[in-house]
Design a protein around this motif. Structure first.
Motif, short mmCIF file in Angstrom:
data_model
loop_
_atom_site.label_atom_id
_atom_site.label_comp_id
_atom_site.label_asym_id
_atom_site.label_seq_id
_atom_site.Cartn_x
_atom_site.Cartn_y
_atom_site.Cartn_z
N ASP A 105 0.84 -1.19 0.00
CA ASP A 105 0.00 0.00 0.00
C ASP A 105 0.88 1.25 0.00
OD1 ASP A 105 -2.38 1.69 0.32
OD2 ASP A 105 -3.35 -0.19 0.89
N ASN A 106 0.27 2.40 0.28
CA ASN A 106 1.01 3.64 0.04
C ASN A 106 2.10 3.95 1.06
OD1 ASN A 106 -0.49 4.68 2.22
ND2 ASN A 106 -1.90 5.79 0.90
N LEU A 107 2.18 3.20 2.16
CA LEU A 107 3.33 3.36 3.05
C LEU A 107 4.62 2.99 2.32
CD1 LEU A 107 4.64 3.95 5.75
CD2 LEU A 107 4.00 1.66 6.53
N ALA A 108 4.54 1.96 1.47
CA ALA A 108 5.72 1.56 0.69
C ALA A 108 6.10 2.64 -0.32
CB ALA A 108 5.45 0.23 -0.03
N SER A 109 5.11 3.34 -0.88
CA SER A 109 5.43 4.43 -1.80
C SER A 109 6.16 5.55 -1.07
CB SER A 109 4.15 4.97 -2.45
OG SER A 109 3.70 4.11 -3.48
N CYS A 110 5.77 5.81 0.18
CA CYS A 110 6.48 6.81 0.97
C CYS A 110 7.92 6.36 1.24
CB CYS A 110 5.75 7.06 2.29
SG CYS A 110 4.21 7.98 2.10
N VAL A 205 8.89 6.26 8.74
CA VAL A 205 8.63 5.39 7.59
C VAL A 205 9.72 4.34 7.45
CG1 VAL A 205 8.52 5.34 5.06
CG2 VAL A 205 7.22 7.06 6.34
N GLU A 206 10.97 4.76 7.58
CA GLU A 206 12.08 3.82 7.47
C GLU A 206 11.98 2.74 8.54
OE1 GLU A 206 15.59 6.20 7.64
OE2 GLU A 206 15.60 6.57 5.47
N GLU A 207 11.63 3.14 9.75
CA GLU A 207 11.53 2.17 10.84
C GLU A 207 10.37 1.21 10.62
OE1 GLU A 207 12.45 0.10 14.19
OE2 GLU A 207 13.63 1.69 13.23
N ALA A 208 9.24 1.73 10.15
CA ALA A 208 8.05 0.89 9.95
C ALA A 208 8.29 -0.21 8.94
CB ALA A 208 6.88 1.76 9.52
N LEU A 209 8.96 0.11 7.83
CA LEU A 209 9.15 -0.88 6.76
C LEU A 209 10.20 -1.92 7.07
CD1 LEU A 209 7.65 -1.27 4.04
CD2 LEU A 209 7.14 0.84 5.24
N ARG A 210 10.79 -1.86 8.26
CA ARG A 210 11.62 -2.98 8.71
C ARG A 210 10.75 -4.18 9.05
NH1 ARG A 210 16.92 -1.70 10.22
NH2 ARG A 210 17.43 0.51 10.01
N ASP A 211 9.46 -3.92 9.27
CA ASP A 211 8.49 -4.97 9.55
C ASP A 211 7.76 -5.30 8.25
OD1 ASP A 211 6.41 -6.60 10.33
OD2 ASP A 211 5.75 -5.32 11.99
N PHE A 217 0.29 -1.44 4.93
CA PHE A 217 -0.21 -0.34 5.75
C PHE A 217 -0.34 0.94 4.91
CE2 PHE A 217 0.47 -1.38 10.48
CZ PHE A 217 0.13 -2.70 10.27
N TRP A 218 -1.24 1.82 5.36
CA TRP A 218 -1.32 3.16 4.81
C TRP A 218 -0.34 4.05 5.55
CZ3 TRP A 218 -6.49 1.26 6.23
CH2 TRP A 218 -7.20 0.78 5.13
N TYR A 219 0.15 5.09 4.88
CA TYR A 219 1.09 6.00 5.54
C TYR A 219 0.43 6.76 6.69
CZ TYR A 219 -0.91 9.88 2.81
OH TYR A 219 -1.75 10.81 2.26
#
Length: 274
Positions: A105-110, A205-211, A217-219
Motif C-alpha cells: 500500500d502507500n506506506l511503501a510508496s512513501c 517510515v524507514e523504521e516501519a518498513l523494517r516490519d 499499511f497506509w502511511y
C-alpha cells in the motif's frame, strides 16, 4: 528520471535562505475499485472535466508557486511519465518507480520516496483533486511539524479516513476504524510537513518498513503514531473544492464540483452573499 538535489541558496549576507517547498504525489496504484475504467490506465490519469486527475494537481501546485514535484509511479508508469513530459519547461517533475505497487500500500510508496523528504514538503494522494484556494489555505496554515488537511462531512462511511481531535484541535487519532463517537472530521489526502516534520516522518517510515507485515499499511498509520506525540495539527478546508476518487460515483461528484460552470456559479454566489 533522475532526482535533482536542490541545495539551500545563500544570500548576500551569507545567511541560508529557506529552500522552496516541494510536493510528492503518490500515484503508483491502478485503482482496482474503478475497473474496468482503470484496466489500461492508472487512476491518476482518469479524466475530470477533460483533464487527467494528476494535471489538476500539478496545475494547482504550479499556480501556488510549487515547481519541484516528485511523482511516485507504478501501474502503467510509462503513461504517467509521458504525460509529465509536457511540463518539462514549467517545472522540475521527477518520477520514482515503485516496483512493489501490486503487493504493497502507500506506506511503501512513501518509503520509496523517502530520499526526497529533505525539506518542507506537501504529500498528496494521487486520487485527490482540489482547487488552488484549498492548497493556498494549507500552505498558509499555522506552523506545525505536520499539518493534516481535514474536512467535515454529515455522514462518514467505512472507507473514509476518519480523524479524532484533542481539545486543542490537534490530531489525536486518524484511522478508518474510528467509532462514530470518536469522529470529528476526515483526512482529504493532503499533508504539509514543516520544520522537523519531514525528518520525523522519514525516520518513522524507514523504521516501519523494517516490519514486512507493514507493506500493506497506509502511511496515515505513521501519522496516527506521530499524533500521539502531539506533532500533528489540522487545517480545515471544508469550504473549498476537493474530492477523493475511489469509486465511479466519485468521478461523477468530481465532474460536478470541478466543471467551470459550477465553479463560476459558486464564486458568484459567494460574492453576492458576501
Amino acid at each position: 528520471m533522475a532526482f535533482l538535489n536542490i541545495q539551500r541558496a545563500t544570500d548576500m549576507t551569507g545567511n541560508k535562505e529557506k529552500s522552496p517547498i516541494k510536493a510528492i504525489i503518490l500515484s503508483a496504484g491502478q485503482g482496482r475499485r474503478l475497473l474496468p475504467l482503470t484496466e489500461n490506465i492508472p487512476k491518476c490519469l482518469l479524466p475530470i472535466g477533460g483533464r487527467p486527475i494528476i494535471e489538476w494537481q500539478i496545475d494547482a501546485l504550479l499556480a501556488a508557486g510549487i515547481h519541484d514535484i516528485a511523482v511516485v509511479t507504478g501501474f502503467k508508469s510509462s503513461l504517467v511519465e509521458a504525460l509529465l513530459q509536457s511540463y518539462e519547461n514549467r517545472a522540475r517533475i521527477n518520477t520514482i518507480f515503485n516496483p512493489f505497487f501490486e503487493v504493497a500500500d502507500n506506506l511503501a510508496s512513501c518509503w520509496i520516496a523517502r530520499s526526497v523528504m529533505d525539506r518542507d514538503f506537501l504529500l498528496m494522494n494521487g486520487d485527490t483533486i482540489f482547487d488552488k484556494a484549498l492548497l493556498m489555505q494549507v500552505l498558509n496554515s499555522a506552523s506545525a511539524p505536520i499539518t493534516l488537511s481535514v474536512s467535515h462531512k454529515p455522514i462518514y462511511d467505512a472507507d473514509d479516513m476518519k480523524v479524532q481531535l484533542d481539545k486543542r484541535g490537534w490530531v489525536k487519532h486518524v484511522s478508518k476504524s474510528l467509532s462514530a463517537n470518536q469522529i470529528d472530521c476526515e483526512s482529504i489526502g493532503l499533508i504539509f510537513f514543516r520544520e522537523h516534520g519531514p525528518q520525523l516522518f522519514r525516520n518513522a517510515v524507514e523504521e516501519a518498513l523494517r516490519d514486512q507485515e507493514k507493506l500493506k499499511f497506509w502511511y496515515l498509520s505513521i501519522i496516527d503514531a506521530l499524533a500521539a506525540k502531539q506533532l500533528v495539527n489540522t487545517c480545515f478546508v471544508s469550504e473549498h473544492f476537493s474530492c477523493e476518487i475511489d469509486f465511479a460515483g466519485d468521478l461523477e461528484k468530481a465532474e460536478a464540483l470541478f466543471s467551470k460552470t459550477n465553479q463560476d456559479k459558486v464564486l458568484h454566489n459567494r460574492l453576492c452573499t458576501g
